[in-house]
Scaffold this active site. Structure first.
Site, PDB file in Angstrom:
ATOM      1  N   CYS A  69      -0.983 -13.431  -3.357  1.00 35.72           N
ATOM      2  CA  CYS A  69       0.235 -13.077  -2.607  1.00 35.72           C
ATOM      3  C   CYS A  69       0.639 -14.142  -1.592  1.00 35.72           C
ATOM      4  CB  CYS A  69       0.058 -11.738  -1.904  1.00 35.72           C
ATOM      5  SG  CYS A  69      -0.113 -10.387  -3.058  1.00 35.72           S
ATOM      6  N   HIS A 106       4.726 -10.288   4.523  1.00 33.74           N
ATOM      7  CA  HIS A 106       4.460  -9.953   3.122  1.00 33.74           C
ATOM      8  C   HIS A 106       4.704  -8.458   2.942  1.00 33.74           C
ATOM      9  CE1 HIS A 106       2.782  -9.709  -0.771  1.00 33.74           C
ATOM     10  NE2 HIS A 106       1.626  -9.182  -0.414  1.00 33.74           N
ATOM     11  N   ASN A 153       5.467  -4.614  -3.989  1.00 30.93           N
ATOM     12  CA  ASN A 153       4.754  -5.862  -3.684  1.00 30.93           C
ATOM     13  C   ASN A 153       5.007  -6.859  -4.817  1.00 30.93           C
ATOM     14  OD1 ASN A 153       2.935  -7.928  -3.309  1.00 30.93           O
ATOM     15  ND2 ASN A 153       1.169  -6.598  -2.940  1.00 30.93           N
TER      16      ASN A 153
HETATM   17  N1  ACO Z   1      -0.837   8.907  -6.236  1.00 34.30           N
HETATM   18  C1  ACO Z   1      -1.560   9.938  -5.749  1.00 34.30           C
HETATM   19  N2  ACO Z   1      -2.811   9.798  -5.283  1.00 34.30           N
HETATM   20  C2  ACO Z   1      -3.358   8.571  -5.307  1.00 34.30           C
HETATM   21  C3  ACO Z   1      -2.655   7.449  -5.804  1.00 34.30           C
HETATM   22  C4  ACO Z   1      -1.363   7.662  -6.284  1.00 34.30           C
HETATM   23  N3  ACO Z   1      -0.606   6.653  -6.772  1.00 34.30           N
HETATM   24  N4  ACO Z   1      -3.452   6.365  -5.694  1.00 34.30           N
HETATM   25  C5  ACO Z   1      -4.607   6.777  -5.142  1.00 34.30           C
HETATM   26  N5  ACO Z   1      -4.554   8.107  -4.917  1.00 34.30           N
HETATM   27  C6  ACO Z   1      -5.578   8.967  -4.304  1.00 34.30           C
HETATM   28  C7  ACO Z   1      -6.968   8.383  -4.428  1.00 34.30           C
HETATM   29  O1  ACO Z   1      -7.520   8.697  -5.691  1.00 34.30           O
HETATM   30  C8  ACO Z   1      -7.687   9.076  -3.282  1.00 34.30           C
HETATM   31  O2  ACO Z   1      -8.024  10.363  -3.710  1.00 34.30           O
HETATM   32  P1  ACO Z   1      -9.444  11.041  -3.253  1.00 34.30           P
HETATM   33  O3  ACO Z   1      -9.361  11.093  -1.747  1.00 34.30           O
HETATM   34  O4  ACO Z   1      -9.402  12.351  -3.930  1.00 34.30           O
HETATM   35  O5  ACO Z   1     -10.495  10.095  -3.733  1.00 34.30           O
HETATM   36  C9  ACO Z   1      -6.597   9.233  -2.211  1.00 34.30           C
HETATM   37  O6  ACO Z   1      -5.344   9.051  -2.907  1.00 34.30           O
HETATM   38  C10 ACO Z   1      -6.707   8.222  -1.079  1.00 34.30           C
HETATM   39  O7  ACO Z   1      -6.931   6.928  -1.632  1.00 34.30           O
HETATM   40  P2  ACO Z   1      -7.047   5.652  -0.702  1.00 34.30           P
HETATM   41  O8  ACO Z   1      -7.281   4.459  -1.570  1.00 34.30           O
HETATM   42  O9  ACO Z   1      -8.015   5.911   0.392  1.00 34.30           O
HETATM   43  O10 ACO Z   1      -5.565   5.596  -0.079  1.00 34.30           O
HETATM   44  P3  ACO Z   1      -4.987   4.641   1.026  1.00 34.30           P
HETATM   45  O11 ACO Z   1      -4.440   5.427   2.140  1.00 34.30           O
HETATM   46  O12 ACO Z   1      -5.940   3.529   1.380  1.00 34.30           O
HETATM   47  O13 ACO Z   1      -3.747   3.982   0.286  1.00 34.30           O
HETATM   48  C11 ACO Z   1      -3.190   1.903  -0.816  1.00 34.30           C
HETATM   49  C12 ACO Z   1      -3.967   3.226  -0.898  1.00 34.30           C
HETATM   50  C13 ACO Z   1      -1.710   2.223  -0.749  1.00 34.30           C
HETATM   51  C14 ACO Z   1      -3.511   1.093  -2.063  1.00 34.30           C
HETATM   52  C15 ACO Z   1      -3.596   1.124   0.456  1.00 34.30           C
HETATM   53  O14 ACO Z   1      -4.991   1.114   0.565  1.00 34.30           O
HETATM   54  C16 ACO Z   1      -3.090  -0.320   0.447  1.00 34.30           C
HETATM   55  O15 ACO Z   1      -1.902  -0.562   0.563  1.00 34.30           O
HETATM   56  N6  ACO Z   1      -4.012  -1.276   0.393  1.00 34.30           N
HETATM   57  C17 ACO Z   1      -3.653  -2.699   0.524  1.00 34.30           C
HETATM   58  C18 ACO Z   1      -3.023  -3.272  -0.704  1.00 34.30           C
HETATM   59  C19 ACO Z   1      -2.683  -4.719  -0.421  1.00 34.30           C
HETATM   60  O16 ACO Z   1      -2.191  -5.063   0.630  1.00 34.30           O
HETATM   61  N7  ACO Z   1      -2.999  -5.620  -1.317  1.00 34.30           N
HETATM   62  C20 ACO Z   1      -2.902  -7.048  -0.939  1.00 34.30           C
HETATM   63  C21 ACO Z   1      -1.981  -7.794  -1.662  1.00 34.30           C
HETATM   64  S1  ACO Z   1      -2.011  -7.540  -3.424  1.00 34.30           S
HETATM   65  C22 ACO Z   1      -2.251  -9.092  -4.181  1.00 34.30           C
HETATM   66  O17 ACO Z   1      -2.734 -10.005  -3.618  1.00 34.30           O
HETATM   67  C23 ACO Z   1      -1.920  -9.170  -5.675  1.00 34.30           C
END
Ligand code: ACO
Length: 322
Positions: free
Chosen positions: A113, A249, A279
């Protein structure tokens, strides 16, 4: 002293819109979950046959038009991407030929990214060193091509898009500072497991798709970006209240809000496109920058702080006097 100035910006998004409602029909998710956790409402998806190079070409053409620069005047094309058209030639070389800039330096940068931000940092150094007068810097991605559309943890996050800037040598700043960081110790938290040397079919468990431990990425990203904005302000000999616009970003609205809070910058001074684009990796920062500039809200002389965080991990920033 010579600085690199942004003299034109451009961007391009594929036509097809994929909304959260569309994703509800594909995986077990909801519009409410996606908007609350990420801020994303829709993203764009490249058409069949539409490549990273195609997106880059449209964005680059618009940036050159805005700058009033002919492709034949360019000394350099630096293109950030993780999703190149081919393994080689580089997408930058394919773009160079299509634009008619044949002969100038052209290469891709893979920093996930941070691809555009790394490309910007490199082009800035060439201009400061006096080796380049006019550079085209592009960030372009078709992440949809390596998204697992059955994995709700990742497929709701990503989209396709491209942005570009023209940099020209000038006595006035310009790019004030760029900071590029990486820590390969975090490779296992965000990666695509296939490649030329490792092979395109790893061990049968993984395909050519993004693997991510989102929650751990989130926590490292927030901390790294908080430190990074402090470091960038110090490197530019500024204070937080000198920052007029934050162009972050566009991965997650919650990460963006945390960075804005660190800067004590009101959200109307933060460019948000994540709701419409998702993203787009290397495309994200130049898409947001182009949107800001084309709204006419930014004034010449204002200070723009650009930042990104991505796989590697990589994290990077730039302070730019517009
Ligand atoms: N819909 C519904 N539920 C979901 C989904 C979805 N799409 N995705 C995950 N869940 C569930 C999970 O299974 C989990 O369920 P559980 O509690 O029963 O196990 C629950 O939601 C919480 O999951 P978390 O992963 O803890 O959710 P979080 O609040 O952390 O949000 C997210 C997830 C949006 C991915 C966040 O962590 C994030 O944005 N992370 C950073 C991503 C990023 O910045 N990447 C960097 C750049 S990417 C690159 O370089 C290519």
């Amino acid at each position: 002293m010579t600085f690199a100035r942004i003299t034109g910006t451009g961007s391009y998004l594929p036509e097809r819109v994929l909304s959260n409602a569309d994703l509800e029909k594909m995986v077990d998710t909801s519009d409410e979950w996606i908007t609350t956790r990420t801020g994303i409402r829709e993203r764009r998806i490249a058409a069949n046959g539409e490549t990273t190079g195609d997106l880059a070409f449209h964005a680059a053409t618009r940036a050159l038009e805005a700058a009033g620069v002919k492709a034949s005047e360019l000394d350099a094309i630096v293109l950030g991407t993780t999703t190149p058209d081919l393994i080689f030639p580089s997408t930058a070389c394919l773009l160079q030929s299509r634009l008619g800039a044949n002969g100038c330096m052209a290469f891709d940068v893979n920093a996930a990214c941070c691809g555009f931000m790394y490309a910007l940092g490199i082009a800035d150094k060439f201009i400061r060193a006096g080796q380049t007068k006019k550079a085209l810097v592009v960030g372009s991605e078709t992440l949809s091509r390596m998204t697992d559309w059955t994995d709700r943890n990742t497929c709701v996050l990503f989209g396709d898009g491209a942005g570009a800037v023209v940099l020209e040598a000038d006595k006035e700043p310009g790019v004030l500072t760029t900071l590029l960081h990486a820590d390969g110790g975090y490779a296992d938290l965000l990666y695509n497991p296939v490649g030329v040397s490792k092979g395109f079919k790893e061990d049968g468990r993984h395909g050519n798709t993004i693997m991510m431990e989102g929650n751990k990425v989130f926590r490292v990203a927030v901390r790294a970006l908080e430190r990074l904005v402090d470091e960038t302000i110090a490197a530019a000999n500024m204070h937080a209240d000198n920052v007029d616009w934050l162009i972050p970003h566009q991965a997650n609205l919650r990460i963006i809000r945390a960075t804005a809070e660190r800067l004590q910058l009101p959200m109307d001074r933060v460019v948000i496109t994540v709701d419409k684009h998702g993203n787009t990796s290397s495309g994200s920062v130049p898409l947001a920058l182009d949107e800001l500039i084309r709204t006419g809200k930014v004034q010449r002389g204002q200070n723009l702080l650009l930042e990104a965080f991505g796989g590697g991990f990589t994290w990077s920033s730039a302070m730019i006097r517009y």
